[in-house]
Write a protein that holds these residues in place. Structure first.
Motif, PDB file in Angstrom:
ATOM      1  N   PHE A   1       0.857  -1.171   0.000  1.00 20.18           N
ATOM      2  CA  PHE A   1       0.000   0.000   0.000  1.00 20.18           C
ATOM      3  C   PHE A   1       0.897   1.226   0.000  1.00 20.18           C
ATOM      4  O   PHE A   1       2.106   1.125   0.255  1.00 20.18           O
ATOM      5  N   ARG A   2       0.309   2.378  -0.260  1.00 19.64           N
ATOM      6  CA  ARG A   2       1.066   3.614  -0.152  1.00 19.64           C
ATOM      7  C   ARG A   2       0.161   4.722   0.367  1.00 19.64           C
ATOM      8  O   ARG A   2      -1.062   4.674   0.197  1.00 19.64           O
ATOM      9  N   GLN A   3       0.805   5.692   0.984  1.00 21.40           N
ATOM     10  CA  GLN A   3       0.065   6.827   1.518  1.00 21.40           C
ATOM     11  C   GLN A   3       0.859   8.103   1.274  1.00 21.40           C
ATOM     12  O   GLN A   3       1.979   8.248   1.773  1.00 21.40           O
ATOM     13  N   ALA A   4       0.268   8.992   0.492  1.00 20.62           N
ATOM     14  CA  ALA A   4       0.856  10.292   0.221  1.00 20.62           C
ATOM     15  C   ALA A   4       0.354  11.287   1.266  1.00 20.62           C
ATOM     16  O   ALA A   4      -0.701  11.078   1.870  1.00 20.62           O
ATOM     17  N   PRO A   5       1.077  12.385   1.476  1.00 17.74           N
ATOM     18  CA  PRO A   5       0.649  13.377   2.460  1.00 17.74           C
ATOM     19  C   PRO A   5      -0.757  13.888   2.180  1.00 17.74           C
ATOM     20  O   PRO A   5      -1.079  14.254   1.047  1.00 17.74           O
ATOM     21  N   GLY A   6      -1.601  13.874   3.199  1.00 15.44           N
ATOM     22  CA  GLY A   6      -2.953  14.379   3.063  1.00 15.44           C
ATOM     23  C   GLY A   6      -3.918  13.449   2.356  1.00 15.44           C
ATOM     24  O   GLY A   6      -5.077  13.818   2.110  1.00 15.44           O
TER      25      GLY A   6
ATOM     26  N   GLU B   1      -5.512   9.255   1.757  1.00 14.68           N
ATOM     27  CA  GLU B   1      -5.742   7.983   2.416  1.00 14.68           C
ATOM     28  C   GLU B   1      -4.756   6.930   1.895  1.00 14.68           C
ATOM     29  O   GLU B   1      -4.237   7.042   0.787  1.00 14.68           O
ATOM     30  N   ARG B   2      -4.551   5.927   2.731  1.00 19.91           N
ATOM     31  CA  ARG B   2      -3.703   4.818   2.312  1.00 19.91           C
ATOM     32  C   ARG B   2      -4.405   4.066   1.186  1.00 19.91           C
ATOM     33  O   ARG B   2      -5.601   3.759   1.281  1.00 19.91           O
ATOM     34  N   GLU B   3      -3.659   3.765   0.111  1.00 17.84           N
ATOM     35  CA  GLU B   3      -4.276   3.118  -1.039  1.00 17.84           C
ATOM     36  C   GLU B   3      -3.544   1.854  -1.440  1.00 17.84           C
ATOM     37  O   GLU B   3      -2.321   1.726  -1.272  1.00 17.84           O
ATOM     38  N   PHE B   4      -4.307   0.929  -1.971  1.00 20.32           N
ATOM     39  CA  PHE B   4      -3.781  -0.342  -2.459  1.00 20.32           C
ATOM     40  C   PHE B   4      -2.889  -0.114  -3.668  1.00 20.32           C
ATOM     41  O   PHE B   4      -3.217   0.674  -4.560  1.00 20.32           O
ATOM     42  N   VAL B   5      -1.767  -0.821  -3.717  1.00 20.54           N
ATOM     43  CA  VAL B   5      -0.856  -0.733  -4.854  1.00 20.54           C
ATOM     44  C   VAL B   5      -0.794  -2.071  -5.593  1.00 20.54           C
ATOM     45  O   VAL B   5      -1.011  -2.129  -6.803  1.00 20.54           O
ATOM     46  N   ALA B   6      -0.480  -3.138  -4.859  1.00 23.68           N
ATOM     47  CA  ALA B   6      -0.328  -4.444  -5.499  1.00 23.68           C
ATOM     48  C   ALA B   6      -0.404  -5.530  -4.437  1.00 23.68           C
ATOM     49  O   ALA B   6      -0.147  -5.277  -3.259  1.00 23.68           O
ATOM     50  N   ALA B   7      -0.759  -6.739  -4.875  1.00 21.85           N
ATOM     51  CA  ALA B   7      -0.835  -7.878  -3.961  1.00 21.85           C
ATOM     52  C   ALA B   7      -0.480  -9.150  -4.703  1.00 21.85           C
ATOM     53  O   ALA B   7      -0.583  -9.213  -5.943  1.00 21.85           O
ATOM     54  N   ILE B   8      -0.095 -10.152  -3.927  1.00 23.88           N
ATOM     55  CA  ILE B   8       0.276 -11.428  -4.521  1.00 23.88           C
ATOM     56  C   ILE B   8      -0.135 -12.558  -3.591  1.00 23.88           C
ATOM     57  O   ILE B   8       0.031 -12.478  -2.369  1.00 23.88           O
ATOM     58  N   ILE B   9      -0.746 -13.579  -4.185  1.00 27.92           N
ATOM     59  CA  ILE B   9      -0.966 -14.828  -3.475  1.00 27.92           C
ATOM     60  C   ILE B   9      -0.612 -15.921  -4.470  1.00 27.92           C
ATOM     61  O   ILE B   9       0.565 -16.223  -4.629  1.00 27.92           O
ATOM     62  N   ARG B  10      -1.561 -16.450  -5.196  1.00 29.05           N
ATOM     63  CA  ARG B  10      -1.204 -17.352  -6.300  1.00 29.05           C
ATOM     64  C   ARG B  10      -1.076 -16.571  -7.606  1.00 29.05           C
ATOM     65  O   ARG B  10      -0.414 -17.015  -8.538  1.00 29.05           O
ATOM     66  N   ALA B  11      -1.706 -15.449  -7.680  1.00 25.02           N
ATOM     67  CA  ALA B  11      -1.620 -14.549  -8.830  1.00 25.02           C
ATOM     68  C   ALA B  11      -1.250 -13.164  -8.306  1.00 25.02           C
ATOM     69  O   ALA B  11      -1.130 -12.953  -7.096  1.00 25.02           O
ATOM     70  N   THR B  12      -1.067 -12.246  -9.223  1.00 21.21           N
ATOM     71  CA  THR B  12      -0.728 -10.877  -8.849  1.00 21.21           C
ATOM     72  C   THR B  12      -1.872  -9.937  -9.217  1.00 21.21           C
ATOM     73  O   THR B  12      -2.612 -10.184 -10.181  1.00 21.21           O
ATOM     74  N   TYR B  13      -1.984  -8.881  -8.445  1.00 19.48           N
ATOM     75  CA  TYR B  13      -3.049  -7.904  -8.621  1.00 19.48           C
ATOM     76  C   TYR B  13      -2.450  -6.514  -8.476  1.00 19.48           C
ATOM     77  O   TYR B  13      -1.591  -6.304  -7.622  1.00 19.48           O
TER      78      TYR B  13
END
Length: 121
Positions: A37-42, A44-56
């Motif tokens: 995840f990432r969070q820029a100043p000011g 909300e924290r946002e989803f960037v990427a995820a991995i389990i059996r596949a990538t998102y």
């Protein structure tokens, strides 16, 4: 005790690359979702990427970022290419025990302390 430790952040010019790492300890996460995840100043924290059996991936990073994992090392990586100033944020590693890939931060049980990524224009 579970610990997630990120590394690899820094200052890069636009168009540059960085590789983030997140080393997990205290438990084996081979069957868990590992995400960034990432969070820029000011903002909300946002989803960037995820991995389990596949990538998102979030649409904003698709084609530029690549997530991967090494289960033997209990580590997840985020290769970031063609970086843009709008990618500037604190990047967090997170782990979820769910069998599907959540995009909301509240669905993740474990978090790292974050690593700063700054992209200059």
């Amino acid at each position: 005790q579970v610990q997630l430790v990120e590394s690899g952040g820094g200052l890069v010019p636009a168009g540059g690359s960085l590789r983030l790492s997140c080393a997990a300890s205290g438990r084996t996460f081979s069957s868990y979702v590992m995400a960034w995840f990432r969070q820029a100043p000011g903002k909300e924290r946002e989803f960037v990427a995820a991995i389990i059996r596949a990538t998102y991936y979030a649409d904003s990073v698709k084609g530029r970022f690549t997530i991967s994992r090494d289960n033997a090392k209990n580590t997840v990586y985020l290769q970031m290419n063609s970086l843009k100033p709008e990618d500037t944020a604190i990047y967090y590693c997170a782990v979820s025990p769910r069998g599907w890939v959540p995009v909301r931060p509240a669905e993740y049980d474990y978090w790292g302390q974050g690593t700063q990524v700054t992209v200059s224009s």
